[in-house]
Every structure is written in structure tokens, then in C-alpha cells.
Design a protein around this motif. Structure first.
Motif, PDB file in Angstrom:
ATOM      1  N   THR A   1       5.604  -1.830   2.655  1.00 53.88           N
ATOM      2  CA  THR A   1       6.990  -1.776   2.852  1.00 53.88           C
ATOM      3  C   THR A   1       7.524  -0.487   3.056  1.00 53.88           C
ATOM      4  O   THR A   1       8.528  -0.293   3.938  1.00 53.88           O
ATOM      5  CB  THR A   1       7.608  -2.485   1.813  1.00 53.88           C
ATOM      6  N   ASP A   2       7.134   0.561   2.627  1.00 58.26           N
ATOM      7  CA  ASP A   2       7.678   1.777   2.679  1.00 58.26           C
ATOM      8  C   ASP A   2       9.106   1.813   2.453  1.00 58.26           C
ATOM      9  O   ASP A   2       9.920   2.544   2.974  1.00 58.26           O
ATOM     10  CB  ASP A   2       7.328   2.484   4.134  1.00 58.26           C
ATOM     11  N   VAL A   3       9.538   1.054   1.383  1.00 60.11           N
ATOM     12  CA  VAL A   3      10.683   1.044   0.750  1.00 60.11           C
ATOM     13  C   VAL A   3      11.058   2.412   0.321  1.00 60.11           C
ATOM     14  O   VAL A   3      10.198   3.176  -0.342  1.00 60.11           O
ATOM     15  CB  VAL A   3      10.882   0.184  -0.542  1.00 60.11           C
TER      16      VAL A   3
ATOM     17  N   CYS B   1       0.721  -1.237  -0.014  1.00 59.68           N
ATOM     18  CA  CYS B   1       0.001  -0.055  -0.062  1.00 59.68           C
ATOM     19  C   CYS B   1       0.907   1.227  -0.048  1.00 59.68           C
ATOM     20  O   CYS B   1       0.196   2.251  -0.022  1.00 59.68           O
ATOM     21  CB  CYS B   1      -0.727   0.023   1.169  1.00 59.68           C
ATOM     22  N   HIS B   2       2.122   1.263   0.208  1.00 60.46           N
ATOM     23  CA  HIS B   2       2.957   2.479   0.378  1.00 60.46           C
ATOM     24  C   HIS B   2       4.364   2.100   0.227  1.00 60.46           C
ATOM     25  O   HIS B   2       5.040   1.488   1.076  1.00 60.46           O
ATOM     26  CB  HIS B   2       2.364   3.042   1.516  1.00 60.46           C
ATOM     27  N   ALA B   3       4.981   2.620  -0.779  1.00 58.84           N
ATOM     28  CA  ALA B   3       6.428   2.430  -0.926  1.00 58.84           C
ATOM     29  C   ALA B   3       6.902   3.647  -1.789  1.00 58.84           C
ATOM     30  O   ALA B   3       6.101   4.295  -2.755  1.00 58.84           O
ATOM     31  CB  ALA B   3       6.803   1.268  -1.675  1.00 58.84           C
ATOM     32  N   HIS B   4       8.332   3.889  -2.075  1.00 54.01           N
ATOM     33  CA  HIS B   4       8.779   4.811  -2.703  1.00 54.01           C
ATOM     34  C   HIS B   4       9.831   4.190  -3.847  1.00 54.01           C
ATOM     35  O   HIS B   4      10.902   3.898  -3.386  1.00 54.01           O
ATOM     36  CB  HIS B   4       9.693   5.753  -1.667  1.00 54.01           C
ATOM     37  N   TYR B   5       9.282   4.210  -5.039  1.00 53.87           N
ATOM     38  CA  TYR B   5      10.400   3.586  -5.978  1.00 53.87           C
ATOM     39  C   TYR B   5      11.585   4.370  -6.041  1.00 53.87           C
ATOM     40  O   TYR B   5      12.636   3.713  -6.286  1.00 53.87           O
ATOM     41  CB  TYR B   5       9.738   3.294  -7.517  1.00 53.87           C
TER      42      TYR B   5
ATOM     43  N   SER C   1      -0.317  10.230   1.212  1.00 54.95           N
ATOM     44  CA  SER C   1       0.767  11.337   1.932  1.00 54.95           C
ATOM     45  C   SER C   1       1.152  10.508   3.128  1.00 54.95           C
ATOM     46  O   SER C   1       0.799   9.393   3.411  1.00 54.95           O
ATOM     47  CB  SER C   1      -0.203  12.572   2.300  1.00 54.95           C
ATOM     48  N   HIS C   2       2.091  11.326   4.080  1.00 52.83           N
ATOM     49  CA  HIS C   2       2.515  10.570   5.323  1.00 52.83           C
ATOM     50  C   HIS C   2       1.839  11.499   6.495  1.00 52.83           C
ATOM     51  O   HIS C   2       1.435  12.663   6.510  1.00 52.83           O
ATOM     52  CB  HIS C   2       3.928  10.944   5.312  1.00 52.83           C
ATOM     53  N   LEU C   3       1.797  10.746   7.531  1.00 51.71           N
ATOM     54  CA  LEU C   3       0.882  11.310   8.613  1.00 51.71           C
ATOM     55  C   LEU C   3       1.565  10.919   9.884  1.00 51.71           C
ATOM     56  O   LEU C   3       1.394   9.732  10.388  1.00 51.71           O
ATOM     57  CB  LEU C   3      -0.640  10.967   8.432  1.00 51.71           C
TER      58      LEU C   3
HETATM   59 ZN    ZN Z   1       6.509   6.778   2.754  1.00 50.36          ZN
END
Ligand code: ZN
Ligand code: GUN
Length: 439
Positions: free
Chosen positions: A324-326, A79-83, A234-236
């Protein structure tokens, strides 16, 4: 012209999926067949059940793949990662704000170069597939060409990808700061180009409250409202220093969440990563607005951000997907991510069951993203994405599984001891996109 007969495929294996949240529905949430069959027609689920019941009714032209001895389940959803952070994974020594400045921003600045973006996007998508992940919602960078690169890489592999242009117009290096009106216009072009094309979906992506002006958040809220089906990410409330900074920047807001609320950034298809330092008023508001949370355990532990309270979120009715939030997250593997989620629960005094862990990586994640009609389970009509898991992948896993008394214990061994080595194959809409050991 008569319509051509659909391509029929059938896969025989131990098969498992969820029809509900096991924390609420108990055992009725899990449907498992020791000798099961998954039938796809033109890449979508036609039927799922006992092999002995379904096999006799199949026409002779069906393409049958025998995965007996393996466990098949819906493809994982991250649901959330940064390539763009693929190359700063495992960067030590800092918490969030210093980590962004020291490692992330210099790395993301390189994505002005479309060649860097394309090469990294291809590697990133391949790594997701190697780990059994078939759908993801990801951050790109502030560069439109970086968004194009990820959508194109996912499309080439048939994957379901949601991403968008990162919005930052203050408190960021000059190379990553883009005027709010210009970024808005670039977002409009990207939505026109990609949103709803095949499996691509656009997400309006203000990085976090600290790097956007009030004007930029207002435009983001308008863009989110203006385009049907567009997502928001977004991030919270990830880190205490970040929360204090946002309170200084937006003194009129009741809480960090309230900043986003004031600009129309909550709602169905909005997902917020972390949500560690929030209260019950925030949780109620998240639930009532239909917004969801991405739980990123490896990242939260790696950056020392804190212990996410999944039980409080679920008790208030907030949807939660695992992520994962890689590259703050330390692994592409949703199995590793489940294992760390379990340990976070232990530190909070509430153990996460294996059923819940796998639910939040499949159907729970699909529900958080409002995609449960399309992915996350083997309900008829869902896209035929699945992962084939090998519980004999390593000597230790095989040994532990042999001593397990039931499926729940086997799943716990898999999530605790497994990683990409346990992913035997990954199929996306009826196409095999990863086979372990294949060149
Ligand atoms: Zn993130
Ligand atoms: N908050 C704002 N940007 C980021 C990011 O890139 N990673 C994480 N983990 N948190 C953030």
C-alpha cells in the motif's frame, strides 16, 4: 505429564490459495474449493481441502465455523507501508521530495512522543486488520520508541510484523537526523529486544540513498549481514528528481541500485519499494542477489512517480510483492491496491490478471519477503492467518458477481469493486481479530 491435545478448529467456506505464480504456472498455480475446509491445529494449518472429504475424519471436539457463502483466502500481506504517515494520507499537490518536506517530515517528528507513537500504531494495526491484512513490513521513524510502539501493537493483535528504525543522518530536518553510530547502536538494541520474539522480525531501514551518508550505509550493510534472519527495506528509483539527486550524491555508482549494492545492502530478505526507474542490469542484479521489489501502485499514481513494469521484473526473475505504501499510498485496502495495479498495467499495455493480483498480495508477497514457509498460503504448518471475503458486501458487487461466469471473473469484480466493506472477518493464527460490524 501427557502433552495436551491440540486445539482444533475448522472453517467451512469457498476457499482459495496459490501454490505457485500464476503468470508462470498458469491454472496449476491456483487451488480452489467451492465447498472447502481449512483445519487449524493450535493456530497453524493442519489440512486444507474439500469439505466432504475432510469433515468425516474430524474428531467431535473440533470447533467448526460455518462461512459457507463466503470466500476464505490467506491473510493479505502488505510488503511496504509507513505507520507514522497514517495522519498525512491524502496530502495533495506535490511529488516525492516536496511531499516529504512539506507533509511527512513534520508528521514523523511527532513520533519522538511515545504516546503519539502508541496511539497511531494501534490505529494502524486495527486498520490493517479491517482490510484483511495480517502481515506487514513497515517503516517506523528514527525514534526507537516508535519502533517499540509498532512491534507492541502488532504483538497485542497476534500479527506478523517486520519493522525497524529509520536511518537518516543527512539531508533531513535536524529533528529527524541521527548520528550514524548512535542510530546503529539503537538498532542493535532493538534487534536484541524484538527480532524473533513471537512474530516480530527486524528490518534494517535506511530511508533511501539520499538521506544517509556513505558511513551510515556501510553500517547498515554490516548490521544486515551480522544478524541471521534480519530483513532490509528501503526505497529505490521512485521519482526522476530523486534519481538525479542520488546520482549527484554518489557519482561513482553506475545506478541508484549500485549505491546499495556497494554497501552490501542487497540479498535475500532485502526489499526495495517502487523500482520504477531502473534498467535490466539492475533487474538482473536484484534477481541474482535474491532481493525483491514492493510494487506500490496507489502511491506511484498519487505522487505521479510513474508506472512500475511488473512484467520486466518478473521476466528477470525478481520477486514482487504488492504494497500500500501508506501514506503516499491512498488506501489500506489490498483490494483497492490490486485494482490500481491492474490500471497501471493497462496504461503500460499489459493487463494484470486477477490471479496474479491476488497472488502478489498473498503467496507472491510472502515469497518476496522470504516468509513463504510461514505465511501466504494454506500449506501444512503455515500460520493460520486468513481473510473472509463477502462478495455480496455491496449491492453493486453482489449484482456484478451474480453475472460472473467463473471464479476468476468473481475475483476480478471483488478487486475492482471491493474494499474494507468486503472484508467480513480477519483471523490471525486461529483468533478472530476483526469482524465487520462488531463494536
Ligand atoms: Zn515508502
Ligand atoms: N522515499 C523516501 N522516503 C519515502 C517515503 O516516506 N515515502 C515514499 N513513498 N517514498 C520515500
Amino acid at each position: 505429564m501427557p502433552t495436551p491435545a491440540p486445539r482444533l478448529q475448522a472453517f467451512r467456506a469457498g476457499i482459495l490459495h496459490f501454490v505457485d505464480d500464476p503468470a508462470q504456472a498458469g491454472d496449476a498455480a491456483v487451488v480452489a474449493h467451492e465447498d472447502g475446509l481449512l483445519v487449524l491445529a493450535d493456530g497453524k494449518v493442519r489440512a486444507f481441502g474439500e469439505a466432504a472429504e475432510l469433515l468425516p475424519g474430524l474428531p467431535p471436539e473440533v470447533e467448526l465455523t460455518d462461512y459457507r457463502g463466503r470466500l476464505l483466502m490467506p491473510g493479505f500481506i502488505d510488503c511496504h507501508a509507513h505507520y507514522p504517515q497514517t495522519d498525512v494520507i491524502a496530502s495533495p499537490g506535490e511529488q516525492l521530495l516536496r511531499w516529504l518536506e512539506r507533509y511527512v517530515f513534520p508528521c514523523e517528528a511527532r513520533f519522538a512522543d511515545a504516546t503519539v507513537a502508541r496511539e497511531t500504531a494501534g490505529f494502524f494495526c486495527d486498520e490493517l486488520l479491517r482490510n484483511g491484512t495480517t502481515s506487514a513490513q513497515c517503516f517506523a521513524t528514527v525514534h526507537p520508541q516508535a519502533v517499540d510502539a509498532l512491534f507492541a501493537a502488532a504483538e497485542a493483535r497476534g500479527m506478523r510484523m517486520t519493522t525497524g528504525l529509520v536511518l537518516m543522518d543527512r539531508n533531513a530536518p535536524a529533528a529527524l537526523s541521527v548520528d550514524a553510530e548512535l542510530a546503529h547502536a539503537q538498532g542493535e538494541e532493538l534487534i536484541a529486544r524484538w527480532h524473533g520474539r513471537g512474530r516480530a522480525r527486524y528490518a534494517v531501514t535506511p530511508r533511501f540513498a539520499a538521506t544517509s551518508s556513505a558511513r551510515q550505509l556501510e553500517l547498515a550493510g554490516r548490521q544486515f549481514a551480522a544478524h541471521p534472519g534480519v530483513h532490509l527495506q528501503s526505497h529505490l528509483a521512485e521519482n526522476r528528481g530523486e534519481v538525479a539527486w542520488v546520482a549527484e550524491l554518489f557519482p561513482a555508482a553506475r545506478s541508484y541500485l549500485d549505491v546499495f549494492d556497494r554497501y552490501g545492502l542487497l540479498g535475500e530478505r532485502a526489499i526495495y519499494a517502487h523500482c520504477i526507474h531502473i534498467d535490466d542490469t539492475d533487474r538482473r542484479r536484484l534477481a541474482e542477489s535474491g532481493s525483491a521489489i514492493a510494487f506500490c501502485p496507489t502511491s506511484n499514481l498519487f505522487l505521479g512517480s510513474g508506472l512500475f513494469d511488473i512484467d520486466a521484473a518478473r521476466a528477470q526473475g525478481v520477486g514482487v510483492g504488492l504494497a500500500t505504501d501508506v501514506g503516499a499510498g491512498t488506501s489500506f485496502s489490498m483490494l483497492r491496491t490490486m485494482s490500481e495495479a491492474y490500471k497501471v498495467g493497462q496504461l503500460r499495455g499489459r493487463a494484470l490478471s486477477p490471479w496474479s493480483a491476488f497472488y502478489h498480495a498473498t503467496l507472491g508477497a510472502a515469497r518476496a519477503l522470504r516468509m513463504e514457509d510461514t505465511v501466504g498460503s494454506f500449506a501444512p504448518g503455515c500460520e493460520g492467518d486468513f481473510v473472509v471475503l463477502d462478495l455480496q458486501a455491496t449491492p453493486l458487487l453482489a449484482r456484478r458477481v451474480e453475472r460472473a461466469r467463473d471464479l476468476e471473473e468473481r475475483l476480478f469484480a471483488l478487486m475492482t469493486l471491493g474494499d474494507d466493506r468486503a472484508v467480513n472477518a480477519t483471523w490471525v493464527m486461529g483468533e478472530c481479530r476483526h469482524r465487520r460490524g462488531a463494536a
